[in-house]
Design a protein around this motif. Sequence first.
Motif, short mmCIF file in Angstrom:
data_model
loop_
_atom_site.label_atom_id
_atom_site.label_comp_id
_atom_site.label_asym_id
_atom_site.label_seq_id
_atom_site.Cartn_x
_atom_site.Cartn_y
_atom_site.Cartn_z
N VAL A 35 0.84 -1.20 0.00
CA VAL A 35 0.00 0.00 0.00
C VAL A 35 0.89 1.26 0.00
N VAL A 36 1.89 1.27 0.85
CA VAL A 36 2.79 2.44 0.92
C VAL A 36 3.50 2.64 -0.40
N ARG A 37 4.00 1.58 -1.01
CA ARG A 37 4.68 1.69 -2.31
C ARG A 37 3.74 2.30 -3.37
N ARG A 38 2.50 1.83 -3.38
CA ARG A 38 1.54 2.34 -4.36
C ARG A 38 1.24 3.81 -4.13
N GLU B 172 3.28 5.99 -2.64
CA GLU B 172 4.48 6.74 -2.95
C GLU B 172 4.71 6.86 -4.46
N ALA B 173 4.28 5.84 -5.20
CA ALA B 173 4.48 5.85 -6.65
C ALA B 173 3.59 6.89 -7.33
N GLY B 174 2.47 7.20 -6.68
CA GLY B 174 1.55 8.17 -7.28
C GLY B 174 0.80 7.56 -8.45
N GLY B 175 0.18 8.42 -9.23
CA GLY B 175 -0.54 7.96 -10.41
C GLY B 175 -1.92 7.42 -10.11
N THR B 176 -2.39 7.58 -8.87
CA THR B 176 -3.73 7.12 -8.54
C THR B 176 -4.64 8.33 -8.39
N THR B 177 -5.91 8.08 -8.55
CA THR B 177 -6.88 9.16 -8.36
C THR B 177 -6.97 9.49 -6.87
N LEU B 178 -7.58 10.61 -6.58
CA LEU B 178 -7.76 10.99 -5.18
C LEU B 178 -8.57 9.93 -4.45
N GLU B 179 -9.62 9.44 -5.08
CA GLU B 179 -10.46 8.42 -4.45
C GLU B 179 -9.66 7.15 -4.18
N SER C 174 -6.40 6.94 -3.84
CA SER C 174 -5.41 7.27 -2.81
C SER C 174 -6.03 7.24 -1.42
N LEU C 175 -7.23 7.78 -1.29
CA LEU C 175 -7.91 7.76 0.01
C LEU C 175 -8.24 6.33 0.44
N ALA C 176 -8.67 5.51 -0.51
CA ALA C 176 -8.97 4.11 -0.19
C ALA C 176 -7.70 3.37 0.23
N LEU C 177 -6.59 3.65 -0.45
CA LEU C 177 -5.32 3.03 -0.07
C LEU C 177 -4.90 3.50 1.31
N TRP C 178 -5.03 4.79 1.58
CA TRP C 178 -4.67 5.34 2.89
C TRP C 178 -5.49 4.66 4.00
N GLU C 179 -6.79 4.54 3.78
CA GLU C 179 -7.65 3.90 4.78
C GLU C 179 -7.25 2.45 4.99
N ARG C 180 -6.95 1.75 3.91
CA ARG C 180 -6.52 0.36 4.02
C ARG C 180 -5.21 0.28 4.79
N GLY C 181 -4.31 1.20 4.51
CA GLY C 181 -3.03 1.23 5.23
C GLY C 181 -3.22 1.45 6.71
N GLU C 182 -4.16 2.32 7.08
CA GLU C 182 -4.44 2.58 8.50
C GLU C 182 -4.95 1.31 9.18
N GLU C 183 -5.83 0.59 8.51
CA GLU C 183 -6.36 -0.66 9.08
C GLU C 183 -5.26 -1.71 9.23
N LEU C 184 -4.41 -1.81 8.22
CA LEU C 184 -3.31 -2.78 8.29
C LEU C 184 -2.33 -2.41 9.39
#
Length: 77
Positions: free
Chosen positions: A21-24, A26-33, A35-45
């Motif tokens: 999740v962190v790599r994705r 940091e790599a960027g290229g994702t939409t805001l939505e 990115s937010l979903a990845l951030w939330e998943r990272g918090e849960e993990l």
Amino acid sequence: MTSKVDEALGYEQARDELIDVVRRLEAGGTTLEESLALWERGEELAKVCRRWLEGARARLDAALAEEESAGEEADSE
């Protein structure tokens, strides 16, 4: 809130997914939505990992306390 699936994850599984999740992010290229979903998943993990580490620390502390208690009993005999 952590899901039942997350609670079943082992430490290594949660850590590896968190690294991904962190790599994705940091790599960027994702939409805001995305990115937010990845951030939330990272918090849960991260919560899953933290619980595993806190549990391991509690087990170590208990084992050390038991060992210390046994040593004190042996000294008093």
